[in-house]
Design a protein around this motif. Structure first.
Motif, PDB file in Angstrom:
ATOM      1  N   VAL A 189       0.842  -1.195   0.000  1.00 20.95           N
ATOM      2  CA  VAL A 189       0.000   0.000   0.000  1.00 20.95           C
ATOM      3  C   VAL A 189       0.880   1.249   0.000  1.00 20.95           C
ATOM      4  CG1 VAL A 189      -1.884  -1.174   1.186  1.00 20.95           C
ATOM      5  CG2 VAL A 189      -0.134   0.025   2.534  1.00 20.95           C
ATOM      6  N   THR A 190       0.232   2.394  -0.158  1.00 19.17           N
ATOM      7  CA  THR A 190       0.904   3.691  -0.066  1.00 19.17           C
ATOM      8  C   THR A 190       0.252   4.480   1.062  1.00 19.17           C
ATOM      9  OG1 THR A 190       1.511   3.726  -2.396  1.00 19.17           O
ATOM     10  CG2 THR A 190       1.347   5.846  -1.304  1.00 19.17           C
ATOM     11  N   VAL A 191       1.082   5.058   1.903  1.00 19.53           N
ATOM     12  CA  VAL A 191       0.581   5.773   3.080  1.00 19.53           C
ATOM     13  C   VAL A 191       0.978   7.246   2.986  1.00 19.53           C
ATOM     14  CG1 VAL A 191       0.626   5.894   5.602  1.00 19.53           C
ATOM     15  CG2 VAL A 191       0.912   3.689   4.453  1.00 19.53           C
ATOM     16  N   ASP A 192       0.012   8.125   3.166  1.00 19.93           N
ATOM     17  CA  ASP A 192       0.338   9.550   3.224  1.00 19.93           C
ATOM     18  C   ASP A 192       1.109   9.830   4.508  1.00 19.93           C
ATOM     19  OD1 ASP A 192      -1.152   9.783   0.921  1.00 19.93           O
ATOM     20  OD2 ASP A 192      -2.854  10.788   1.877  1.00 19.93           O
ATOM     21  N   LYS A 193       2.171  10.628   4.400  1.00 17.79           N
ATOM     22  CA  LYS A 193       2.961  10.925   5.602  1.00 17.79           C
ATOM     23  C   LYS A 193       2.209  11.821   6.573  1.00 17.79           C
ATOM     24  CE  LYS A 193       7.626  10.258   3.811  1.00 17.79           C
ATOM     25  NZ  LYS A 193       8.983  10.844   3.664  1.00 17.79           N
ATOM     26  N   ALA A 194       1.458  12.787   6.052  1.00 15.54           N
ATOM     27  CA  ALA A 194       0.768  13.745   6.926  1.00 15.54           C
ATOM     28  C   ALA A 194      -0.519  13.146   7.478  1.00 15.54           C
ATOM     29  CB  ALA A 194       0.470  15.026   6.162  1.00 15.54           C
ATOM     30  N   ALA A 195      -0.761  13.367   8.734  1.00 13.05           N
ATOM     31  CA  ALA A 195      -1.973  12.882   9.395  1.00 13.05           C
ATOM     32  C   ALA A 195      -3.176  13.744   9.027  1.00 13.05           C
ATOM     33  CB  ALA A 195      -1.780  12.906  10.901  1.00 13.05           C
ATOM     34  N   ASN A 196      -4.364  13.162   9.172  1.00 15.03           N
ATOM     35  CA  ASN A 196      -5.613  13.919   9.157  1.00 15.03           C
ATOM     36  C   ASN A 196      -5.970  14.208  10.619  1.00 15.03           C
ATOM     37  OD1 ASN A 196      -5.877  13.219   6.293  1.00 15.03           O
ATOM     38  ND2 ASN A 196      -6.337  11.170   7.068  1.00 15.03           N
ATOM     39  N   VAL A 197      -6.197  15.472  10.933  1.00 18.69           N
ATOM     40  CA  VAL A 197      -6.405  15.865  12.328  1.00 18.69           C
ATOM     41  C   VAL A 197      -7.749  16.581  12.462  1.00 18.69           C
ATOM     42  CG1 VAL A 197      -5.508  17.239  14.252  1.00 18.69           C
ATOM     43  CG2 VAL A 197      -3.917  16.089  12.688  1.00 18.69           C
ATOM     44  N   TYR A 198      -8.588  16.088  13.369  1.00 19.10           N
ATOM     45  CA  TYR A 198      -9.909  16.681  13.619  1.00 19.10           C
ATOM     46  C   TYR A 198     -10.086  16.911  15.120  1.00 19.10           C
ATOM     47  CZ  TYR A 198     -10.417  14.178   9.181  1.00 19.10           C
ATOM     48  OH  TYR A 198     -10.218  13.673   7.918  1.00 19.10           O
ATOM     49  N   PHE A 199     -10.944  17.814  15.450  1.00 23.23           N
ATOM     50  CA  PHE A 199     -11.312  18.046  16.850  1.00 23.23           C
ATOM     51  C   PHE A 199     -10.069  18.222  17.739  1.00 23.23           C
ATOM     52  CE2 PHE A 199     -14.837  15.552  15.021  1.00 23.23           C
ATOM     53  CZ  PHE A 199     -15.882  16.430  15.246  1.00 23.23           C
ATOM     54  N   ASP A 200      -9.204  19.159  17.333  1.00 20.24           N
ATOM     55  CA  ASP A 200      -7.992  19.453  18.119  1.00 20.24           C
ATOM     56  C   ASP A 200      -7.135  18.219  18.375  1.00 20.24           C
ATOM     57  OD1 ASP A 200      -8.579  22.188  18.362  1.00 20.24           O
ATOM     58  OD2 ASP A 200      -9.878  21.808  20.091  1.00 20.24           O
ATOM     59  N   GLY A 201      -7.190  17.270  17.462  1.00 16.16           N
ATOM     60  CA  GLY A 201      -6.345  16.082  17.589  1.00 16.16           C
ATOM     61  C   GLY A 201      -6.984  14.951  18.365  1.00 16.16           C
TER      62      GLY A 201
ATOM     63  N   HIS B  97      -3.634   4.099   0.803  1.00 19.14           N
ATOM     64  CA  HIS B  97      -4.121   3.853  -0.554  1.00 19.14           C
ATOM     65  C   HIS B  97      -3.858   2.388  -0.906  1.00 19.14           C
ATOM     66  CE1 HIS B  97      -4.479   8.233  -1.131  1.00 19.14           C
ATOM     67  NE2 HIS B  97      -3.373   8.279  -0.409  1.00 19.14           N
ATOM     68  N   LEU B  98      -4.923   1.643  -1.182  1.00 14.57           N
ATOM     69  CA  LEU B  98      -4.793   0.218  -1.475  1.00 14.57           C
ATOM     70  C   LEU B  98      -4.490   0.000  -2.958  1.00 14.57           C
ATOM     71  CD1 LEU B  98      -7.799  -1.171   0.634  1.00 14.57           C
ATOM     72  CD2 LEU B  98      -5.487  -0.561   1.374  1.00 14.57           C
ATOM     73  N   GLN B  99      -4.060  -1.215  -3.261  1.00 12.66           N
ATOM     74  CA  GLN B  99      -3.649  -1.527  -4.634  1.00 12.66           C
ATOM     75  C   GLN B  99      -4.796  -1.422  -5.629  1.00 12.66           C
ATOM     76  OE1 GLN B  99      -1.583  -5.382  -4.231  1.00 12.66           O
ATOM     77  NE2 GLN B  99       0.098  -4.398  -5.303  1.00 12.66           N
ATOM     78  N   ASP B 100      -6.036  -1.640  -5.168  1.00  9.62           N
ATOM     79  CA  ASP B 100      -7.170  -1.617  -6.094  1.00  9.62           C
ATOM     80  C   ASP B 100      -7.663  -0.193  -6.372  1.00  9.62           C
ATOM     81  OD1 ASP B 100      -8.469  -0.868  -3.793  1.00  9.62           O
ATOM     82  OD2 ASP B 100      -9.813  -2.592  -3.705  1.00  9.62           O
ATOM     83  N   GLY B 101      -6.938   0.796  -5.841  1.00 12.49           N
ATOM     84  CA  GLY B 101      -7.302   2.190  -6.105  1.00 12.49           C
ATOM     85  C   GLY B 101      -8.199   2.788  -5.033  1.00 12.49           C
ATOM     86  N   SER B 102      -8.709   1.946  -4.157  1.00 17.02           N
ATOM     87  CA  SER B 102      -9.539   2.468  -3.061  1.00 17.02           C
ATOM     88  C   SER B 102      -8.638   2.940  -1.920  1.00 17.02           C
ATOM     89  CB  SER B 102     -10.500   1.391  -2.573  1.00 17.02           C
ATOM     90  OG  SER B 102      -9.782   0.343  -1.969  1.00 17.02           O
ATOM     91  N   LYS B 103      -9.240   3.585  -0.955  1.00 16.64           N
ATOM     92  CA  LYS B 103      -8.461   4.016   0.202  1.00 16.64           C
ATOM     93  C   LYS B 103      -9.199   3.667   1.481  1.00 16.64           C
ATOM     94  CE  LYS B 103     -10.265   8.633   1.084  1.00 16.64           C
ATOM     95  NZ  LYS B 103     -10.004  10.017   1.460  1.00 16.64           N
TER      96      LYS B 103
ATOM     97  N   PRO C  31       3.742  14.029   0.183  1.00 17.97           N
ATOM     98  CA  PRO C  31       4.751  13.000   0.527  1.00 17.97           C
ATOM     99  C   PRO C  31       4.098  11.722   1.040  1.00 17.97           C
ATOM    100  CG  PRO C  31       5.359  15.142   1.424  1.00 17.97           C
ATOM    101  CD  PRO C  31       3.949  15.274   0.909  1.00 17.97           C
ATOM    102  N   GLN C  32       4.618  10.602   0.561  1.00 17.10           N
ATOM    103  CA  GLN C  32       4.022   9.306   0.902  1.00 17.10           C
ATOM    104  C   GLN C  32       5.123   8.256   1.107  1.00 17.10           C
ATOM    105  OE1 GLN C  32       1.746   8.878  -2.782  1.00 17.10           O
ATOM    106  NE2 GLN C  32      -0.144   9.320  -1.653  1.00 17.10           N
TER     107      GLN C  32
END
Lengths: 103, 103
Positions: free
Chosen positions: A7-19, A27-33, B2-3
């Motif tokens: 798989v491919t992983v984004d380095k930056a996190a998604n942050v909600y509600f003050d963390g 990102h999976l091989q079939d194009g989904s995430k 970046p990934q």
């Protein structure tokens, strides 16, 4: 140990509600995430863009799904599905580790 | 964005300090691993088993490294290295998104 492979992983996190809710996009091989996320105890409302399948790996929460009037409790592992373009509410009582899949 | 590409990710999170510090383990193609982590504001002490290279992607903290007497401040991006089998202290003042590499 269960894993996502090749798989491919984004380095930056998604942050909600003050963390208090954070996730990593995978990102999976079939194009989904999927996102791998952590929710700390608290009350949250989320909205969906696409159908979301929430797999709770560990933790404890109650969820109020769209069109429902009763909260559903998940302790430990569990799953719920939220249709696209809807809102849902969560009351997280213990640190919760989840995988969210998007249709 | 970046990934990390062509990697394997453990589904289960690593959870420390009641979830105020969490990370995901990512296995790279060369056999090494990194963790992608989030630290919420708080005071933490960690120990290392191997040399750790901490790359701060965003956030704000001060770190007291082994054998140092002065705290080092990182605002935004930054990096520090901790030798193997040592302890170090962190004072995190803003939600911090990091990548930790292990030698």
């Amino acid at each position: 140990m269960p894993q996502f492979q090749n798989v491919t992983v984004d380095k930056a996190a998604n942050v909600y509600f003050d963390g208090k809710v954070t996730s990593r996009t995978v990102h999976l091989q079939d194009g989904s995430k999927v996102t791998l996320g952590i929710m700390l105890p608290g009350s949250y409302e989320f909205g969906t863009d696409t159908e979301e399948i929430m797999t709770i790996q560990s933790g404890e929460l109650t969820v109020l799904l769209p069109d429902e009037t009763e909260w559903k409790t998940i302790q430990g592992a569990g799953e719920f599905v939220v249709p696209a373009n809807r809102k849902f509410k969560l009351e997280v009582s213990k640190v919760t580790d989840y995988v969210c899949s998007y249709k």
